[in-house]
Design a protein around this motif. Structure first.
Motif, PDB file in Angstrom:
ATOM      1  N   ASP A  96       0.860  -1.299   0.157  1.00 34.67           N
ATOM      2  CA  ASP A  96       0.069   0.003   0.025  1.00 34.67           C
ATOM      3  C   ASP A  96       0.883   1.151   0.095  1.00 34.67           C
ATOM      4  OD1 ASP A  96      -2.422  -1.780   0.245  1.00 34.67           O
ATOM      5  OD2 ASP A  96      -2.036  -1.847   2.508  1.00 34.67           O
ATOM      6  N   VAL A  97       2.117   1.203   0.426  1.00 31.47           N
ATOM      7  CA  VAL A  97       3.091   2.322   0.542  1.00 31.47           C
ATOM      8  C   VAL A  97       3.552   2.635  -1.102  1.00 31.47           C
ATOM      9  CG1 VAL A  97       5.166   3.354   1.550  1.00 31.47           C
ATOM     10  CG2 VAL A  97       3.281   1.854   2.822  1.00 31.47           C
ATOM     11  N   LYS A  98       3.377   3.584  -1.408  1.00 27.52           N
ATOM     12  CA  LYS A  98       3.888   4.011  -2.738  1.00 27.52           C
ATOM     13  C   LYS A  98       5.182   5.189  -2.825  1.00 27.52           C
ATOM     14  CE  LYS A  98       0.690   1.372  -4.487  1.00 27.52           C
ATOM     15  NZ  LYS A  98       1.048   0.199  -5.039  1.00 27.52           N
ATOM     16  N   GLY A  99       6.273   4.979  -3.575  1.00 29.31           N
ATOM     17  CA  GLY A  99       7.188   5.872  -3.792  1.00 29.31           C
ATOM     18  C   GLY A  99       8.109   6.238  -2.388  1.00 29.31           C
ATOM     19  N   GLN A 100       8.285   5.098  -1.670  1.00 26.74           N
ATOM     20  CA  GLN A 100       9.329   5.181  -0.386  1.00 26.74           C
ATOM     21  C   GLN A 100      10.123   3.767  -0.300  1.00 26.74           C
ATOM     22  OE1 GLN A 100       9.868   7.556   1.465  1.00 26.74           O
ATOM     23  NE2 GLN A 100       7.868   8.516   1.898  1.00 26.74           N
ATOM     24  N   ASP A 101      10.675   3.516  -1.705  1.00 29.22           N
ATOM     25  CA  ASP A 101      11.433   2.187  -1.645  1.00 29.22           C
ATOM     26  C   ASP A 101      12.637   2.230  -0.897  1.00 29.22           C
ATOM     27  OD1 ASP A 101       9.534   1.299  -3.530  1.00 29.22           O
ATOM     28  OD2 ASP A 101      10.834   2.078  -5.223  1.00 29.22           O
ATOM     29  N   GLU A 102      13.482   3.101  -0.665  1.00 25.28           N
ATOM     30  CA  GLU A 102      14.518   3.321   0.023  1.00 25.28           C
ATOM     31  C   GLU A 102      14.213   3.025   1.595  1.00 25.28           C
ATOM     32  OE1 GLU A 102      16.909   6.678  -0.955  1.00 25.28           O
ATOM     33  OE2 GLU A 102      17.440   6.398  -2.848  1.00 25.28           O
ATOM     34  N   LEU A 103      13.167   3.864   1.961  1.00 28.48           N
ATOM     35  CA  LEU A 103      12.669   3.686   3.380  1.00 28.48           C
ATOM     36  C   LEU A 103      12.339   2.193   3.680  1.00 28.48           C
ATOM     37  CD1 LEU A 103      12.184   4.917   6.016  1.00 28.48           C
ATOM     38  CD2 LEU A 103      10.062   6.007   5.419  1.00 28.48           C
ATOM     39  N   ILE A 104      11.503   1.382   2.912  1.00 33.33           N
ATOM     40  CA  ILE A 104      11.085   0.314   3.068  1.00 33.33           C
ATOM     41  C   ILE A 104      12.146  -0.718   2.924  1.00 33.33           C
ATOM     42  CG2 ILE A 104       9.843  -1.629   2.106  1.00 33.33           C
ATOM     43  CD1 ILE A 104       7.945   0.526   0.841  1.00 33.33           C
ATOM     44  N   GLU A 105      13.272  -0.441   2.448  1.00 36.53           N
ATOM     45  CA  GLU A 105      14.463  -1.260   2.378  1.00 36.53           C
ATOM     46  C   GLU A 105      15.080  -1.232   3.610  1.00 36.53           C
ATOM     47  OE1 GLU A 105      18.637  -2.147  -0.190  1.00 36.53           O
ATOM     48  OE2 GLU A 105      17.288  -0.638  -0.823  1.00 36.53           O
ATOM     49  N   ALA A 106      15.180   0.052   4.193  1.00 36.04           N
ATOM     50  CA  ALA A 106      15.883   0.174   5.603  1.00 36.04           C
ATOM     51  C   ALA A 106      15.027  -0.376   6.694  1.00 36.04           C
ATOM     52  CB  ALA A 106      16.022   1.683   5.833  1.00 36.04           C
ATOM     53  N   VAL A 107      13.714  -0.315   6.549  1.00 40.11           N
ATOM     54  CA  VAL A 107      12.863  -0.841   7.495  1.00 40.11           C
ATOM     55  C   VAL A 107      13.195  -2.425   7.470  1.00 40.11           C
ATOM     56  CG1 VAL A 107      10.362  -1.470   7.786  1.00 40.11           C
ATOM     57  CG2 VAL A 107      11.170   0.876   7.551  1.00 40.11           C
ATOM     58  N   VAL A 108      13.071  -3.018   6.132  1.00 40.07           N
ATOM     59  CA  VAL A 108      13.396  -4.554   6.258  1.00 40.07           C
ATOM     60  C   VAL A 108      14.676  -4.870   6.980  1.00 40.07           C
ATOM     61  CG1 VAL A 108      13.703  -6.433   4.613  1.00 40.07           C
ATOM     62  CG2 VAL A 108      11.877  -4.697   4.137  1.00 40.07           C
ATOM     63  N   LEU A 109      15.686  -4.267   6.534  1.00 41.26           N
ATOM     64  CA  LEU A 109      17.047  -4.520   7.417  1.00 41.26           C
ATOM     65  C   LEU A 109      16.936  -4.412   8.662  1.00 41.26           C
ATOM     66  CD1 LEU A 109      19.215  -2.580   4.585  1.00 41.26           C
ATOM     67  CD2 LEU A 109      19.085  -5.294   5.045  1.00 41.26           C
ATOM     68  N   ALA A 110      16.165  -3.529   9.055  1.00 43.90           N
ATOM     69  CA  ALA A 110      16.253  -3.138  10.739  1.00 43.90           C
ATOM     70  C   ALA A 110      15.361  -4.293  11.462  1.00 43.90           C
ATOM     71  CB  ALA A 110      15.730  -1.670  10.894  1.00 43.90           C
TER      72      ALA A 110
END
Length: 267
Positions: free
Chosen positions: A196-210
């Motif tokens: 559902d989240v659009k346009g925040q690919d870098e932030l999503i990647e950081a969240v997954v790593l955290a």
């Protein structure tokens, strides 16, 4: 000989057993409650007198001493009422109970003898289970929460009269008897997903790593840029909690009085 009734107290987020000792002596009628109890514990004297009278028994006209052991630990709450009332009735010979040591008692008494719901039922039931207590009597309103713990038989009642009938072996259909524990079920709701989240690919990647590494994370940005939306979806990518972890979290909610309606296991 003093009558000993088992109950429980809370220290931090864990419960521990408390032996409530009741002894009657000749002398001026008075109730003394000792054992480092707070104001709610001391006020139990008035509640148990009224509840016993409302249940059809006469409160003894003697000096009644009630000790909460261990006496070197501070105790708080009104959930000792039921155990104190049962101890007084047993010590006075009003009721005969076989295997009283097998029972644990939790519940606040109202002036008309009804049992009121209490906070922190879950950690106290867990303490009883570890102590080897076979049966624990709780207010009817706390029955489902208490049933989250396996290995101990839970009995739920509406009032003191029902508890007395159970202890004397006269349990009627009005009382609730739970033999098999009901496992709390998580209320169904909308599942949040990162799609559902659009346009925040870098932030999503950081969240997954955290989330994968168990790292702390701080999100900074303008209002409306998606911080809360993303944070709400982090639990959906984590592993499900084990039953032990669920119980630990639910204990905190139970003590805080924040368990949702139905007292389901927090997942």
């Amino acid at each position: 000989m003093a009558t000993v009734v088992r109950s429980f107290a809370i220290q931090g987020i864990d419960g521990y057993p408390v032996d409530i000792e009741v002894k009657m002596l000749e002398g001026q009628p008075v109730i003394s409650i000792i054992g480092l109890g707070d104001q709610a514990v001391k006020e139990a004297a008035e509640r148990i007198q009224a509840a016993i009278d409302e249940s059809g028994y006469v409160f003894p006209k003697k000096r009644v001493i009630i000790s909460l052991a261990p006496s070197d630990k501070k105790k708080s709450g009104s959930h000792f009422d039921l155990a104190m009332a049962v101890g007084v009735l047993c010590q006075n010979g009003d009721i005969g109970v076989k295997n009283l040591k097998e029972y644990g008692f939790i519940g606040e008494l109202s002036l008309d003898g009804r049992l009121r719901a209490c906070r922190g039922i879950l950690p106290m039931i867990i303490a009883g289970q570890k102590k080897g207590i076979k049966k624990i009597i709780v207010p009817e309103a706390n029955l489902k929460e208490a049933g989250l713990v396996h290995g101990v038989e839970i009995l739920g009642f509406h009032d003191l009269t029902g508890v007395i009938r159970c202890l004397e072996g006269k349990t009627s259909g009005g009382e609730i008897h739970v033999g098999e524990k009901e496992k709390g079920s998580e209320e169904s709701g909308t599942v949040l997903d990162f799609k559902d989240v659009k346009g925040q690919d870098e932030l999503i990647e950081a969240v997954v790593l955290a989330a994968a590494g168990g790292h702390n994370m701080l999100m900074v940005g303008e209002p409306g840029c998606g911080k809360t939306m993303i944070a709400q979806r982090i639990p959906t990518i984590l592993l499900e909690m084990t039953e032990e972890e669920c119980l630990e979290v639910t204990k905190i909610y139970s003590i805080s009085g924040l368990l949702p309606n139905g007292h389901a296991l927090m997942k």
